[in-house]
Scaffold this active site. Structure first.
Site, short mmCIF file in Angstrom:
data_model
loop_
_atom_site.label_atom_id
_atom_site.label_comp_id
_atom_site.label_asym_id
_atom_site.label_seq_id
_atom_site.Cartn_x
_atom_site.Cartn_y
_atom_site.Cartn_z
N GLY A 406 40.93 46.47 33.05
CA GLY A 406 41.70 46.77 31.84
C GLY A 406 42.45 48.07 32.03
O GLY A 406 42.00 48.98 32.75
N GLY A 407 43.61 48.19 31.37
CA GLY A 407 44.38 49.43 31.49
C GLY A 407 44.72 49.72 32.93
O GLY A 407 45.26 48.88 33.65
N ASP A 408 44.38 50.94 33.38
CA ASP A 408 44.63 51.32 34.77
C ASP A 408 43.33 51.44 35.55
O ASP A 408 43.21 52.24 36.47
CB ASP A 408 45.43 52.63 34.84
CG ASP A 408 44.72 53.79 34.15
OD1 ASP A 408 43.60 53.57 33.61
OD2 ASP A 408 45.25 54.91 34.16
N GLU A 409 42.34 50.63 35.19
CA GLU A 409 41.05 50.65 35.85
C GLU A 409 40.87 49.37 36.67
O GLU A 409 41.11 48.26 36.19
CB GLU A 409 39.91 50.76 34.84
CG GLU A 409 39.91 52.08 34.08
CD GLU A 409 38.78 52.15 33.07
OE1 GLU A 409 38.45 53.27 32.63
OE2 GLU A 409 38.23 51.09 32.72
#
Length: 482
Positions: A406-409
């Protein structure tokens, strides 16, 4: 606090939806699978297993839903007629249901498959060794099967509403199984009646779906005897090209020995056998055929034949494959999602426990990525994430799993790796992410933390937290040296 009437109304609506899948006209195999699918899809349980009671009183696991691991471990297993007696002797009676709490189980080896879930200390929490059974009865009260469920969606022991719905569903399932058995008998009878040449020819030639007969016994065993026009249209062959050839030569086994197992199952004579197989057309392309195969006894001293009916189900199979892909992959980057990562982790942990070899779980967070979105907009940010995903896939080994959390993970699951090899991989990933992004001057870098995947590893979520903490520790150490 949920409003109880609303919860009940919603649950009942779901119950009617899944019950409709067990409608009249389904074969026994389809009905059994519809039962377990309905429990998982509509009644809020993660796993459902159906034991069908055989004529000799033994129980055989015929259908499993909700867990590929449970399906692989349990499907086809046969148990003694008294398999449930000991558990029911210590069970709580919830109406027609039987609940066996784990604390009453005798000490000793646990028989059967047990889900790997965290154990909660909450008083009403569902424990991995808890068991809930729903006996299935025919209209005349005969025990026809046993439905067992596991992993309630809220990880709590089911309350009155869900118990009531499961009991209602079990009653409907028993009736549906009885009807399906009758349906299978009627279909088998129909196949025998259609063996008469006059009726058979009319049905065979005029059918809208593809039909063929194949010799099962005698010197021509396995060879195509007759095909109709629809069969030729679907497969691309002419009758002259097909008749006399070995039918299985056109099929491709999805797994080793598949064709032989299906032939053996068909030979048991338990009614029409449903199949979906890939078939090689004249143009060299494979298509998916779906249909039924039934053994036809032509009479005394005559060889048996197999009557198959087919349709081209390639479009549906392609759609199913696409849906399965979307369910297991991140929509933006195409990487594995958390669900697929969990599946691969479970398999990797099993292999680690068998071999003793260690692997690693990497947690990767992007530094300064918020500046990319703030400066260039989310569309550019999305493109950057796709570019980083491609870089990650390039730097890992074949067989490693790259997932977007999710996101930048991101997370990377790598088996059988340690020491210098692991450090080299981390270095490649760090260098790849640090390269300038196309059209973006923000210096995006990676913060990476690792956790060891060993035979003693905990659950995926715990290892992700360990790797996440290691990543933040690395960030703090980096800031301290600046």
């Amino acid at each position: 606090m949920h409003n109880e009437p609303t919860v009940r109304m919603t649950a009942v609506r779901r119950l009617y939806e899944v019950s409709a899948r067990m409608g009249a006209g389904r074969s026994l195999a389809e009905t059994l699978q519809a039962v377990v699918d309905g429990v998982v899809d509509g009644l809020g349980f993660g796993i459902a297993v159906l034991n069908l009671r055989q004529p000799d009183g033994k129980f055989e696991v015929i259908a499993v839903a909700g867990s590929p691991e449970a399906r692989e471990a349990l499907l086809g297993t046969v148990s003694a007629a008294d398999i449930f007696d000991a558990e029911f002797a210590i069970a709580d009676k919830w109406g027609g249901l039987r609940f066996v709490p784990h604390e009453r189980l005798p000490e000793g080896e646990i028989v059967g498959w047990v889900p790997e879930i965290p154990v909660s200390t909450a008083p009403d929490a569902w424990h991995p060794l808890d068991a809930l059974f729903a006996p299935l009865h025919s209209p005349d009260g005969e025990l026809v099967g046993m439905l067992s469920v596991d992993l309630p969606e809220d990880q709590r022991r089911p309350g009155p509403i869900h118990r009531e719905l499961l009991e209602i569903f079990a009653t409907q399932a028993g009736l549906a199984i009885d009807k399906a058995r009758l349906t299978d008998q009627l279909r088998a009878e129909k196949a025998r009646l259609e063996a008469s040449e006059t009726t058979f020819r009319m049905v065979f030639e005029g059918a809208g779906n593809g039909m063929a007969t194949i010799a099962f016994d005698g010197p021509d065993a396995g060879r195509v005897l007759r095909v109709n026009d629809a069969f030729c249209h679907i497969t691309g062959y002419t009758p002259a090209q097909l008749v006399g050839t070995i039918f299985v030569d056109y099929l491709r086994d999805e797994n080793s020995g598949q064709t032989q197992r299906e032939i053996e199952q068909l030979a048991t004579g338990r009614g029409p056998y449903r199949f979906e197989r890939t078939f090689r057309r004249t143009d060299g392309h494979d298509i998916w055929l779906g249909g039924t195969a039934a053994m036809v006894d032509q009479g005394k001293d005559l060889p048996r034949i197999i009557l198959i009916q087919i349709d081209d189900v390639t479009a549906r199979k392609d759609a199913e494959r696409e849906l399965q892909h979307h369910a297991a992959h991140d929509a933006l980057t195409g990487l594995a999602n958390r669900r697929l990562l969990q599946h691969h982790f479970n398999a990797a942990l099993t292999r680690s426990r068998q071999s003793g070899r260690r692997g690693a779980l990497l947690f990767c967070d992007l530094n300064h990525f918020k500046q990319v979105n703030d400066k260039y907009g989310h569309e550019a940010g999305d493109q950057a994430l796709r570019e980083i995903a491609d870089r990650l896939l390039t730097e890992v080994r074949h067989g490693d799993t790259v997932a977007r959390l999710g996101g930048d993970e991101f997370a990377i699951l790598a088996e059988d790796i340690d020491g210098d090899d692991l450090e080299a991989m981390i270095g490649r990933i760090d260098e790849a992410i640090s390269r300038p992004l196309d059209g973006i001057d923000v210096p995006v870098t990676a913060a990476i933390g690792t956790a060891v995947v060993s035979p003693y590893a905990a659950a995926l979520e715990e290892l992700l937290r360990t790797a996440d903490n290691a990543m933040y520790e690395a960030k703090r150490s980096h800031r301290a040296t600046l």
